[in-house]
Design a protein around this motif. Sequence first.
Motif, PDB file in Angstrom:
ATOM      1  N   LEU A  26      18.124   5.590  -0.265  1.00  0.00           N
ATOM      2  CA  LEU A  26      17.892   4.961  -1.703  1.00  0.00           C
ATOM      3  C   LEU A  26      17.923   3.388  -1.469  1.00  0.00           C
ATOM      4  CD1 LEU A  26      17.725   5.599  -4.563  1.00  0.00           C
ATOM      5  CD2 LEU A  26      20.095   4.923  -4.589  1.00  0.00           C
ATOM      6  N   LYS A  29      14.858   2.144   0.065  1.00  0.00           N
ATOM      7  CA  LYS A  29      13.786   2.252  -0.829  1.00  0.00           C
ATOM      8  C   LYS A  29      14.018   1.184  -2.047  1.00  0.00           C
ATOM      9  CE  LYS A  29      11.373   4.813  -4.115  1.00  0.00           C
ATOM     10  NZ  LYS A  29      11.532   5.702  -5.599  1.00  0.00           N
ATOM     11  N   GLU A  30      14.981   0.866  -2.352  1.00  0.00           N
ATOM     12  CA  GLU A  30      15.160  -0.192  -3.426  1.00  0.00           C
ATOM     13  C   GLU A  30      15.167  -1.685  -2.708  1.00  0.00           C
ATOM     14  OE1 GLU A  30      15.742  -0.477  -6.620  1.00  0.00           O
ATOM     15  OE2 GLU A  30      15.815   1.722  -6.868  1.00  0.00           O
ATOM     16  N   THR A  31      15.697  -1.736  -1.365  1.00  0.00           N
ATOM     17  CA  THR A  31      15.426  -3.082  -0.764  1.00  0.00           C
ATOM     18  C   THR A  31      13.867  -3.492  -0.418  1.00  0.00           C
ATOM     19  OG1 THR A  31      17.505  -2.595   0.028  1.00  0.00           O
ATOM     20  CG2 THR A  31      16.288  -4.462   0.991  1.00  0.00           C
ATOM     21  N   PRO A  34      10.570  -2.163  -3.760  1.00  0.00           N
ATOM     22  CA  PRO A  34      10.960  -2.371  -5.250  1.00  0.00           C
ATOM     23  C   PRO A  34      10.091  -1.865  -6.306  1.00  0.00           C
ATOM     24  CG  PRO A  34      10.844  -4.740  -4.355  1.00  0.00           C
ATOM     25  CD  PRO A  34      10.732  -3.398  -3.347  1.00  0.00           C
ATOM     26  N   ASP A  35       8.736  -2.229  -5.703  1.00  0.00           N
ATOM     27  CA  ASP A  35       7.612  -1.850  -6.494  1.00  0.00           C
ATOM     28  C   ASP A  35       6.838  -0.640  -6.531  1.00  0.00           C
ATOM     29  OD1 ASP A  35       6.814  -2.537  -4.155  1.00  0.00           O
ATOM     30  OD2 ASP A  35       5.047  -3.909  -4.693  1.00  0.00           O
ATOM     31  N   ASP A  36       7.692   0.361  -5.801  1.00  0.00           N
ATOM     32  CA  ASP A  36       7.353   1.563  -5.422  1.00  0.00           C
ATOM     33  C   ASP A  36       5.891   1.672  -5.133  1.00  0.00           C
ATOM     34  OD1 ASP A  36       7.375   4.186  -5.204  1.00  0.00           O
ATOM     35  OD2 ASP A  36       7.894   4.722  -7.378  1.00  0.00           O
ATOM     36  N   PHE A 178      10.043 -10.918   1.488  1.00  0.00           N
ATOM     37  CA  PHE A 178      11.010 -11.536   0.436  1.00  0.00           C
ATOM     38  C   PHE A 178      11.541 -12.890   1.050  1.00  0.00           C
ATOM     39  CE2 PHE A 178      13.876  -8.466   2.472  1.00  0.00           C
ATOM     40  CZ  PHE A 178      14.856  -9.348   2.678  1.00  0.00           C
ATOM     41  N   ASP A 181      10.505 -15.822  -0.389  1.00  0.00           N
ATOM     42  CA  ASP A 181      11.145 -16.315  -1.707  1.00  0.00           C
ATOM     43  C   ASP A 181      12.170 -17.237  -1.478  1.00  0.00           C
ATOM     44  OD1 ASP A 181       9.517 -14.320  -2.990  1.00  0.00           O
ATOM     45  OD2 ASP A 181      11.223 -12.920  -3.064  1.00  0.00           O
ATOM     46  N   PHE A 182      12.621 -17.373  -0.210  1.00  0.00           N
ATOM     47  CA  PHE A 182      13.772 -18.217   0.275  1.00  0.00           C
ATOM     48  C   PHE A 182      13.182 -19.823  -0.005  1.00  0.00           C
ATOM     49  CE2 PHE A 182      15.878 -14.491   1.375  1.00  0.00           C
ATOM     50  CZ  PHE A 182      17.114 -14.802   0.901  1.00  0.00           C
TER      51      PHE A 182
END
Lengths: 649, 649
Positions: A26, A29-31, A34-36, A178, A181-182
């Motif tokens: 999980l 998956k979430e990390t 996130p957009d599946d 990501f 994103d930094f």
Amino acid sequence: MGNPYYECPLPVAIPPAKPLLESIKLGIKETLFPDDPFRQFKNQPASRKFILGMQYFVPILEWAPRYTFEFFKADLVAGITIASLAVPQGISYASLASLPPIIGLYSSFVPPLVYAMLGSSKDLAVGTVAVVSLLISSMLGKEVNPNENAKLYVQLAFTAAFFAGVFQVALGLLRLGFIVDFLSHATIVGFMGGAATVVCLQQLKGILGLVRFTHGTDLVSVMRSVFSQTHQWRWESGVLGCCFLFFLVLTRYVSKRKPCFFWINAMAPMMCVIVGSVLVYLTNAEKYGVQVIGHLKKGLNPLSVSELAFGSPYMVAAIKTGIITGVISLAEGVAVGRSFAMFKNYHIDGNKEMIAFGMMNIAGSCASCYLITGPFSRTAVNFNAGCKTAGSNIVMATAVMVTLLFLTPLFHYTPIVVLSSIIIAAMLGLIDYEAAIGLWKIDKGDFIVCMSAYIGVVFGSVEIGLVIPVTISLLRMLLSVARPRTFLLGNIPNSMIFRSVDQYPVANNIPGVLILQIDAPVNFANANYLRERISRWIYEEEEKLKSTGGSSLQYVILDLSAVGSTDTSGISMFKEVKKNIYRRGLKLVLANPRSEVIKKLVKSKFIESIGQEWIYLTVGEAVAACNFMLHASKSNNQVADEFDAHNNA
Amino acid sequence: MGNPYYECPLPVAIPPAKPLLESIKLGIKETLFPDDPFRQFKNQPASRKFILGMQYFVPILEWAPRYTFEFFKADLVAGITIASLAVPQGISYASLASLPPIIGLYSSFVPPLVYAMLGSSKDLAVGTVAVVSLLISSMLGKEVNPNENAKLYVQLAFTAAFFAGVFQVALGLLRLGFIVDFLSHATIVGFMGGAATVVCLQQLKGILGLVRFTHGTDLVSVMRSVFSQTHQWRWESGVLGCCFLFFLVLTRYVSKRKPCFFWINAMAPMMCVIVGSVLVYLTNAEKYGVQVIGHLKKGLNPLSVSELAFGSPYMVAAIKTGIITGVISLAEGVAVGRSFAMFKNYHIDGNKEMIAFGMMNIAGSCASCYLITGPFSRTAVNFNAGCKTAGSNIVMATAVMVTLLFLTPLFHYTPIVVLSSIIIAAMLGLIDYEAAIGLWKIDKGDFIVCMSAYIGVVFGSVEIGLVIPVTISLLRMLLSVARPRTFLLGNIPNSMIFRSVDQYPVANNIPGVLILQIDAPVNFANANYLRERISRWIYEEEEKLKSTGGSSLQYVILDLSAVGSTDTSGISMFKEVKKNIYRRGLKLVLANPRSEVIKKLVKSKFIESIGQEWIYLTVGEAVAACNFMLHASKSNNQVADEFDAHNNA
């Protein structure tokens, strides 16, 4: 023991422990997803999955079968429009990167074709960008002099593009997008503004017709270089440059006021090139100090696989340049793609875009191209010209191909000063002082980050201008984790709602009860701080009650609503806070511990030690229980004795 | 327009903007002075302030006037007890640091005197520690061979102690003590365990009587070194070592079972030294391969100011060693001081302790001492022996002085193997496998950090064993900020309370309303992620409703209770989420925006754009409003029209 008189109406749920493997799955998956991205693959037969998979990785397979003549007409117009921008910009930016002008044209031919196949944006027009070109010349120029060792320099530029591509593909495949994103919005505003300033200053060389010029990019070296050779300034060149610049700025202004005239802006650089070349040809101005591009080789991109300098002693510099320029170009390209997708209401997957960008740069580096991305200005022109699909990139590439095959001799007389004007005109739009003012108004911290990037680039170097703001941003984030805020809560009159008394001055204290809200996950970085801060809250409250003669403190309620997680240092903090509170003869009550926190509090036997009955679902219920106990103890000492017994146990 | 039929009962407060200077001042106070150390200075006359200030920086001024004979008796016993531990440990740890044994004795004389004046702990017994000694020998030993170039090596050790002291004072003065917090509890458990393992392995040299030995500290080099010279093993030395080790472990076991016998444990090392020395003297064992300490110079610490190697080419190594050992020794010393203070219910100021540690090391480095701190084992003995003030450190220093002046010849025949046994016995207590098991049970992530430190030290080097866990901890923290969790909230039956349906499976969905809770400050690192995640929540909810045929989605409520702050990237995220939600024909409602967030949302005109009437104080009120609208729209289309008008505006 605890409070036998007050029954907690709604118990706090303690979710069952998940199996380790499942929670790891999980978490991943979430990390990372996130957009599946694979949701459309679910419950499909294998053959359909294969087709979907191919379409996922090669989006042209998805839209090409549905391509219509209407689409083609729109893409043709848009493609030719952006090609007229791509040719002069390509030549200009290549010289900004200290590369031969022809490489700028090569770079607008192969990569757009690759992007058209792999990219998922319908609006992005790819091409060379000024800031990345500047970065290449400043980073590689430190290692190898582009004038003295031109061949090696070009090889390093290809190698850097190759590594940028590899890095971009890797980020995309590992779903580590990501990292980009930094580079926060504030960093990019400041960095782009600074880079644009530096690029403009550099163009003084072309505008003033100077031959010798500093290799430094900072304001001080450039100004010294310009003003130390005032006697070398060529007024012919200067006048020509100012005229073209005025024309370009004017067209930009017009098309900004009336978006239907976008094509004036798009065509203006090409018009400048044509007018400038004709002028020079007719007046023989190249003999009066107006420098021209000179001979451009006819023909398509030569292969450059064998030129990639893998064994070179400058490998490290090439890799470093590749990674930095790769990240910067991703940050620009992905953000631009995302903005336009949002505008047209479709979705693009950042990580997939990174793979497309990377593949296009890897392919480009093998075909004599340097690093390219999706610049905002060209994409905006593409969008305004009504592009429908990535097909406009194919049209542009075809137009550039025609130029390479037949039209290169026409650029022989194009004056350098025109290129400088084109660059300056493009750069002026990147100095987004309005965004900087907006940052100041909304968030002073972001403004500092932005200015540090700007000042770093203008007075230091492009690398300094990147490293400082990213460091400040990260430190700011770490500081906010290491120093979470704690709030004193009070009761909003006529309700069971408790809010910070700072924000809601109407909120009332509850006599005998101190309610604190912790505002962040409790972990190793802030556990010590929170322990000290909570103990200070209690100390200050007791002092205040002593000085005002109010009823003495009996309960400390910790509202954990905003504590999403904790670690073993956090658990120790709770244990120490409890010890400290009990030692003062007070009682600790927890409100709304969240699932991650309550699990760990149970496992560490903390809940056992304070008693399950002192954990409440809301602050309101906790306060009600405390009030009940306070009144009961006033009327009946038995409760207080029992409380003491519990306390000493 | 919005919902004219439902009046929001309790408006969300928008706190007035604070003047910039005031908010900077408040920020600095909360960040650097969370424990408000100067609170007792408030409202005092200047003379009193001066005395309090002196007492603040030199705590001995505070306790010395109140010193009684009772205190002295207690401190005398405790001081002599810890001196009997300090002498053999000092000699042992100095040899662990590859320094001459006498420096270990010097280090137990001057610094304790300094600490007794400046330190605020009543229980801390300062002295040399094994882990730091190991770090010094492994870090400086790489640069300078302690056997071949002993003088330079010793100078570097002093210089490293000096810089460690300067660094510690600087951290304390700048109130940056929280940097030490980044060595989390899990890191320290693993690192200490690993270092203890490595130190034990190193002692095989002494136990087996080996002469040549590896300079590496990792398991592989040590084992190779031991087993490559099996023919060199001295059984006499081995037997002696095992006997002493057994004795030491036994005494530790006894005093652990019965704390009143703490003195057995405390005296045991000294007894071993005496018995060992007498044995060697009587049996002439030094001629049969049992190595002895040999000659120790009589006399007090020589000054070493002139030995500080400031101009040396190894300066950088000394500074690096100083900073790393300085941080490690602070982490141990401050944590130990804090634990015992908590036990005896007094408070120590971490930053002030750092200044005391730093001053003692600076003074020590000028008087032939190497780095010292407050070890746990010695402090525990001090505490059990009943110390009352830092006076026990003065007693210990005096006892060591007497040893230095008169008793050093007695150590001539002390066998090295006894020192090795003393070190091993002390180290076994540092391998805290129970703590590691506890970490595994409560927090798997912390366990990974702990094991990475352990494995890093044992198989890599002490530096690797520090860098890896700190990096993992920081990355974990960054990841938790970059990937905050979002929760679907539901209504707890028969209440106005909304909680995560994950944690409370009884919580019910509200038809037509999607309630999401964001679990962290929204900033540049997570804005993109949150945008994608929220859009996936909406998509999934719509899919679910479609497949179950439920009533379609109308409202998305974002619960911002846990969003303590935001930045300009966060504001952009809110704007984009709003656009996305409106484009789907839904309505965005915010619940409980906190003061920092609502301020920025107002400044950026976001509140204006969604309408002040769509911001509620609680999720409950937001849901009530949505429900009201849903029912109104079912009975009356006018509302829906009005909603559309608002939507399109």
